[in-house]
Every structure is written in structure tokens, then in C-alpha cells.
Design a protein around this motif. Structure first.
Motif, PDB file in Angstrom:
ATOM      1  N   GLY A 199       0.258  -1.181  -0.300  1.00  0.00           N
ATOM      2  CA  GLY A 199       0.024  -0.041  -0.496  1.00  0.00           C
ATOM      3  C   GLY A 199       0.988   2.105  -0.160  1.00  0.00           C
ATOM      4  O   GLY A 199       2.263   1.049   0.015  1.00  0.00           O
ATOM      5  N   LEU A 200       0.044   2.131  -0.410  1.00  0.00           N
ATOM      6  CA  LEU A 200       1.137   3.788  -0.402  1.00  0.00           C
ATOM      7  C   LEU A 200       0.555   4.689   0.673  1.00  0.00           C
ATOM      8  O   LEU A 200       1.575   5.844   0.923  1.00  0.00           O
ATOM      9  CB  LEU A 200       0.209   4.423  -1.691  1.00  0.00           C
ATOM     10  N   THR A 201       0.536   4.035   2.202  1.00  0.00           N
ATOM     11  CA  THR A 201       0.030   4.865   3.200  1.00  0.00           C
ATOM     12  C   THR A 201       1.654   4.441   4.242  1.00  0.00           C
ATOM     13  O   THR A 201       2.372   3.649   3.965  1.00  0.00           O
ATOM     14  CB  THR A 201      -0.610   4.270   4.106  1.00  0.00           C
ATOM     15  N   ALA A 202       1.992   5.600   4.669  1.00  0.00           N
ATOM     16  CA  ALA A 202       2.905   6.024   5.423  1.00  0.00           C
ATOM     17  C   ALA A 202       3.065   4.761   6.538  1.00  0.00           C
ATOM     18  O   ALA A 202       4.300   4.081   6.503  1.00  0.00           O
ATOM     19  CB  ALA A 202       2.781   7.033   6.117  1.00  0.00           C
ATOM     20  N   GLY A 203       1.866   4.311   6.690  1.00  0.00           N
ATOM     21  CA  GLY A 203       2.212   3.190   7.649  1.00  0.00           C
ATOM     22  C   GLY A 203       2.672   2.068   6.676  1.00  0.00           C
ATOM     23  O   GLY A 203       3.423   1.105   7.901  1.00  0.00           O
ATOM     24  N   VAL A 204       2.557   1.412   5.956  1.00  0.00           N
ATOM     25  CA  VAL A 204       2.525   0.251   5.227  1.00  0.00           C
ATOM     26  C   VAL A 204       3.936   0.562   4.869  1.00  0.00           C
ATOM     27  O   VAL A 204       4.690  -0.671   5.057  1.00  0.00           O
ATOM     28  CB  VAL A 204       1.428  -0.031   3.981  1.00  0.00           C
ATOM     29  N   LEU A 205       4.004   1.785   4.500  1.00  0.00           N
ATOM     30  CA  LEU A 205       5.779   1.591   4.195  1.00  0.00           C
ATOM     31  C   LEU A 205       7.043   1.346   5.440  1.00  0.00           C
ATOM     32  O   LEU A 205       7.991   1.158   4.823  1.00  0.00           O
ATOM     33  CB  LEU A 205       6.524   3.657   3.329  1.00  0.00           C
ATOM     34  N   TRP A 206       6.861   2.110   6.599  1.00  0.00           N
ATOM     35  CA  TRP A 206       7.179   1.956   7.159  1.00  0.00           C
ATOM     36  C   TRP A 206       7.568   0.694   7.530  1.00  0.00           C
ATOM     37  O   TRP A 206       8.235  -0.084   8.334  1.00  0.00           O
ATOM     38  CB  TRP A 206       6.655   2.529   8.711  1.00  0.00           C
ATOM     39  N   GLU A 207       6.291  -0.623   7.312  1.00  0.00           N
ATOM     40  CA  GLU A 207       6.030  -2.070   7.852  1.00  0.00           C
ATOM     41  C   GLU A 207       7.470  -2.761   6.925  1.00  0.00           C
ATOM     42  O   GLU A 207       7.637  -3.305   7.301  1.00  0.00           O
ATOM     43  CB  GLU A 207       5.018  -2.199   7.580  1.00  0.00           C
ATOM     44  N   VAL A 208       6.892  -1.720   5.466  1.00  0.00           N
ATOM     45  CA  VAL A 208       7.709  -2.969   5.096  1.00  0.00           C
ATOM     46  C   VAL A 208       9.481  -2.686   5.151  1.00  0.00           C
ATOM     47  O   VAL A 208      10.469  -3.572   5.338  1.00  0.00           O
ATOM     48  CB  VAL A 208       7.952  -2.403   3.500  1.00  0.00           C
ATOM     49  N   GLY A 209       9.472  -1.077   5.549  1.00  0.00           N
ATOM     50  CA  GLY A 209      11.086  -0.778   5.913  1.00  0.00           C
ATOM     51  C   GLY A 209      11.464  -2.206   7.166  1.00  0.00           C
ATOM     52  O   GLY A 209      12.656  -1.868   7.366  1.00  0.00           O
ATOM     53  N   GLU A 210      11.685  -2.138   7.752  1.00  0.00           N
ATOM     54  CA  GLU A 210      11.103  -2.119   9.327  1.00  0.00           C
ATOM     55  C   GLU A 210      11.664  -4.045   9.556  1.00  0.00           C
ATOM     56  O   GLU A 210      12.065  -4.987  10.219  1.00  0.00           O
ATOM     57  CB  GLU A 210       9.728  -1.719  10.460  1.00  0.00           C
ATOM     58  N   ALA A 211       9.472  -4.163   8.857  1.00  0.00           N
ATOM     59  CA  ALA A 211      10.051  -6.089   8.254  1.00  0.00           C
ATOM     60  C   ALA A 211      11.920  -6.282   7.803  1.00  0.00           C
ATOM     61  O   ALA A 211      12.136  -7.431   7.886  1.00  0.00           O
ATOM     62  CB  ALA A 211       8.985  -6.649   7.305  1.00  0.00           C
ATOM     63  N   ALA A 212      12.397  -5.580   6.511  1.00  0.00           N
ATOM     64  CA  ALA A 212      13.135  -5.508   6.216  1.00  0.00           C
ATOM     65  C   ALA A 212      14.509  -5.396   6.794  1.00  0.00           C
ATOM     66  O   ALA A 212      15.409  -6.171   6.577  1.00  0.00           O
ATOM     67  CB  ALA A 212      13.684  -4.891   4.603  1.00  0.00           C
ATOM     68  N   ARG A 213      14.707  -4.569   7.623  1.00  0.00           N
ATOM     69  CA  ARG A 213      15.486  -4.613   8.857  1.00  0.00           C
ATOM     70  C   ARG A 213      15.621  -5.387   9.636  1.00  0.00           C
ATOM     71  O   ARG A 213      16.885  -5.673  10.478  1.00  0.00           O
ATOM     72  CB  ARG A 213      15.243  -3.043   9.513  1.00  0.00           C
ATOM     73  N   LYS A 214      14.455  -5.431   9.928  1.00  0.00           N
ATOM     74  CA  LYS A 214      14.450  -7.479  11.545  1.00  0.00           C
ATOM     75  C   LYS A 214      14.499  -8.276  10.912  1.00  0.00           C
ATOM     76  O   LYS A 214      14.569  -9.656  11.266  1.00  0.00           O
ATOM     77  CB  LYS A 214      13.674  -6.861  12.153  1.00  0.00           C
ATOM     78  N   LEU A 215      13.941  -8.931   9.536  1.00  0.00           N
ATOM     79  CA  LEU A 215      13.465 -10.050   9.537  1.00  0.00           C
ATOM     80  C   LEU A 215      14.153 -10.804   8.264  1.00  0.00           C
ATOM     81  O   LEU A 215      14.822  -9.937   7.609  1.00  0.00           O
ATOM     82  CB  LEU A 215      12.112 -10.573   9.010  1.00  0.00           C
ATOM     83  N   PRO A 216      15.221 -11.611   8.406  1.00  0.00           N
ATOM     84  CA  PRO A 216      15.283 -12.551   7.560  1.00  0.00           C
ATOM     85  C   PRO A 216      13.977 -12.724   6.003  1.00  0.00           C
ATOM     86  O   PRO A 216      13.019 -12.913   6.067  1.00  0.00           O
ATOM     87  CB  PRO A 216      15.724 -13.689   7.955  1.00  0.00           C
ATOM     88  N   PRO A 217      14.271 -12.781   4.681  1.00  0.00           N
ATOM     89  CA  PRO A 217      13.529 -12.358   3.580  1.00  0.00           C
ATOM     90  C   PRO A 217      12.507 -13.803   3.707  1.00  0.00           C
ATOM     91  O   PRO A 217      11.152 -13.806   3.033  1.00  0.00           O
ATOM     92  CB  PRO A 217      14.029 -12.070   3.084  1.00  0.00           C
ATOM     93  N   GLN A 218      12.804 -14.376   4.229  1.00  0.00           N
ATOM     94  CA  GLN A 218      11.934 -15.780   3.853  1.00  0.00           C
ATOM     95  C   GLN A 218      10.802 -15.437   4.848  1.00  0.00           C
ATOM     96  O   GLN A 218       9.757 -17.051   4.296  1.00  0.00           O
ATOM     97  CB  GLN A 218      12.850 -17.213   3.992  1.00  0.00           C
ATOM     98  N   ARG A 219      11.412 -15.177   6.032  1.00  0.00           N
ATOM     99  CA  ARG A 219       9.348 -14.418   7.226  1.00  0.00           C
ATOM    100  C   ARG A 219       8.638 -13.424   6.372  1.00  0.00           C
ATOM    101  O   ARG A 219       8.133 -13.250   6.974  1.00  0.00           O
ATOM    102  CB  ARG A 219       9.827 -15.186   7.997  1.00  0.00           C
TER     103      ARG A 219
END
Length: 322
Positions: A199-219
Motif C-alpha cells: 500500500g501507499l500509506t505511511a504506516g505500510v511503508l514503515w512496516e515494509v522497511g521495518e520488516a526488511a530491517r528485522k526479518l530474514p526475507p524468507q519470513r
């Protein structure tokens, strides 16, 4: 006194859930009977045999078609009542009660909640649309997603603050609007799998970045509910805000929209595709409906998600080699 009030509220909610559930089944049964009788009487009246008693025209062209259409409406109302019953049975969960690896975290904008809360639309057109009640799943779009992910773990989502009832599908937990990011970040780390709707909301963009920073991509799984143009905008914004490693490379690569090598018609559902990652972190864009095979009329969202996410579900389910 608070405990007494909570017990009373829970009892009323349970009773209303049972009432909606029973009413839903009654409406569906009555709707099927009306539709079958209406269609049968209309067919026999419009194609009479040599020994048939003539049927008045107003019954043939008014009463029997209305009985058929009314049966379909009653059936759809029964499905909606069933959804309301499931909403009333779904109690909230607390973040502190979620053990590590025991849940799938579903992230999306609250606008997506409203889009996924209804029953899937029938793609049947013409005279066959009179029978659309037989083609439409009794599950909401979100419920079909949670059924696909059920072999991995129960699905949990953050509910919209102030909503009177949780939506049917993922179990809801509630966080304050001004203090949610820390809890969501912790839940990402404890979840078995994170499924995020683009999505294009600020919350979704933050979640994508945080998931990228915190998780291995396989999860991580990214569901794509948008067309190529909107997805391009999403990619541009994600790439502009994506956290980077010390060497300057982005923490997560999102692929471009894949070309269609077949040239066949695409039978699209509400989700156009999903992005998942292989053992080495390589991205895969599973394009839904591009196989050329006609999807089923009923529960097609579940069918497309199940086929597209099968590698992820098989890898993430308990007991699988990870």
C-alpha cells in the motif's frame, strides 16, 4: 464490578453470535428452497408439456422469476448473517499472550480492512448471475487468506482503534494510535511469518522497511492488490525509504512487475500477486491468474492464494525443514 460487566458483555456477545449464526443457516436453507422451486416452476411453465395445465402469464414471468431472485437474495443475506456471527465470536488477543513462533502476523492499512471485509464478488454475468449465490463463497476475502495460512499458524492482525466488532478472519489485537510501532516491531520478531499487503500509506511503508530491517526475507510475504502502475509507485516509495546495510545496499529487494510470457487472458482476483523469497533471499513474484487456467467460480481468492503461496506455506508450516 468490572469482571461482572465483562462477563455480562461476553454472554450477550455469545448469544448474539449464536443468533446470527442460526439465522444465517435458516436464511440460506429457505433461499435455496425458494430458488429451486422458483426455477423449477418457471421452467415447467415456460416449456409446458402436451398434458400440462396452462399457467397464467403473470405467474410464469413475474411470480416464479421473483421467487428465484428472492431465494438468491435470502441466501446472500444468510451468508452475511454468518459473517456477522463469526465477528461476534472473535474475541481480541493480547500481544503479551502471543508466544514466539505461534502466529502469523498480518499487516495492512485499515483502508484494506474495509475492502477485505465483504464477500468476494461474483464474476458471473448475464442470466447466470441469477444464480450468483451459488458461486460466491460464504467467507470474506480476509477469511479466505487466513484459511490458506492456517497450516502455518493462526493469523493475528492489529485492529483499527475504535471499531465496535473485529472483522472476520484474523484475530485482532488493539494498540493506541500514537504508540504502535514498537509493539508491531516486536511482533514481527516473534511471528512465524509476516504477511504484508502492499500500500501507499505511511504506516505500510514503515512496516515494509521495518520488516526488511528485522526479518530474514524468507519470513516475509508481500501481497500485491494493485495494478502495474500503482505497484510502480509503491516500488518507488519503498526504495526511497528502504533501510540500507553498512555497504549501502538495501535491506530488501522488491522485484519489478513480471512480464506475462504466455499472452493468455489473466483471471484476476482482488490480489494480483504475491512476493515471497527463496532460501538465499531471492525474490519471487507469483502472478495470480496468469497460468491460463480458469479459476474456480467459488472461493477463487483462496484458490489463487493457495497455489501462489504453496512454497511459503510448505516451508513455514510446523515440522517443515526451514
Amino acid at each position: 464490578m468490572a469482571a461482572v460487566r465483562d462477563t455480562g458483555r461476553a454472554g450477550r456477545t455469545s448469544m448474539s453470535a449464536a443468533l446470527f449464526t442460526v439465522s444465517g443457516w435458516v436464511l440460506r436453507v429457505v433461499g435455496i428452497v425458494c430458488a429451486v422451486v422458483g426455477y423449477g416452476r418457471w421452467k415447467s411453465a415456460s416449456h409446458p408439456g402436451p398434458f400440462s395445465v396452462p399457467t397464467p402469464w403473470w405467474q410464469t414471468y413475474l411470480v416464479f422469476p421473483l421467487l428465484l431472485a428472492g431465494g438468491g437474495v435470502l441466501f446472500l443475506l444468510g451468508q452475511q448473517a454468518g459473517v456477522h456471527g463469526r465477528r461476534r465470536r472473535a474475541g481480541p488477543v493480547r500481544a503479551a499472550d502471543l508466544a514466539a513462533g505461534s502466529f502469523v502476523l498480518y499487516l495492512r492499512s485499515f483502508e484494506d480492512d474495509r475492502r477485505r471485509a465483504g464477500l468476494e464478488e461474483s464474476r458471473v454475468r448475464g442470466i447466470a448471475s441469477l444464480f450468483s449465490f451459488a458461486y460466491v463463497s460464504g467467507l470474506t476475502e480476509e477469511e479466505q487468506l487466513t484459511r490458506v495460512l492456517a497450516p502455518v499458524a493462526p493469523v493475528v492482525a492489529v485492529g483499527e482503534p475504535g471499531e465496535r466488532l473485529p472483522l472476520a478472519g484474523a484475530r485482532r489485537l488493539y494498540l493506541p494510535l500514537d504508540d504502535w510501532q514498537d509493539t508491531v516491531s516486536q511482533l514481527m520478531g516473534r511471528s512465524r511469518l509476516v504477511v504484508l499487503t502492499a500500500g501507499l500509506t505511511a504506516g505500510v511503508l514503515w512496516e515494509v522497511g521495518e520488516a526488511a530491517r528485522k526479518l530474514p526475507p524468507q519470513r516475509l510475504v508481500v501481497l500485491v492488490p494493485m495494478d502495474p502502475g500503482e505497484y510502480g509507485t509503491f516500488l518507488d516509495r519503498v526504495r526511497a525509504t528502504m533501510p540500507r546495510r553498512p555497504d549501502g545496499t538495501p535491506c530488501l529487494e522488491l522485484p519489478d512487475w513480471p512480464p506475462d510470457p504466455t499472452g493468455r487472458p489473466v483471471h484476476e482476483t482482488v490480489f494480483k500477486g504475491a512476493i515471497w523469497y527463496g532460501p538465499q533471499g531471492e525474490p519471487h513474484f507469483a502472478r495470480f491468474g496468469a497460468s491460463g487456467k480458469r479459476p474456480p467460480l467459488r472461493s477463487r481468492i483462496r484458490a489463487e492464494l493457495g497455489a501462489g503461496l504453496r512454497p511459503v506455506v510448505d516451508r513455514a508450516r510446523p515440522g517443515a525443514h526451514r
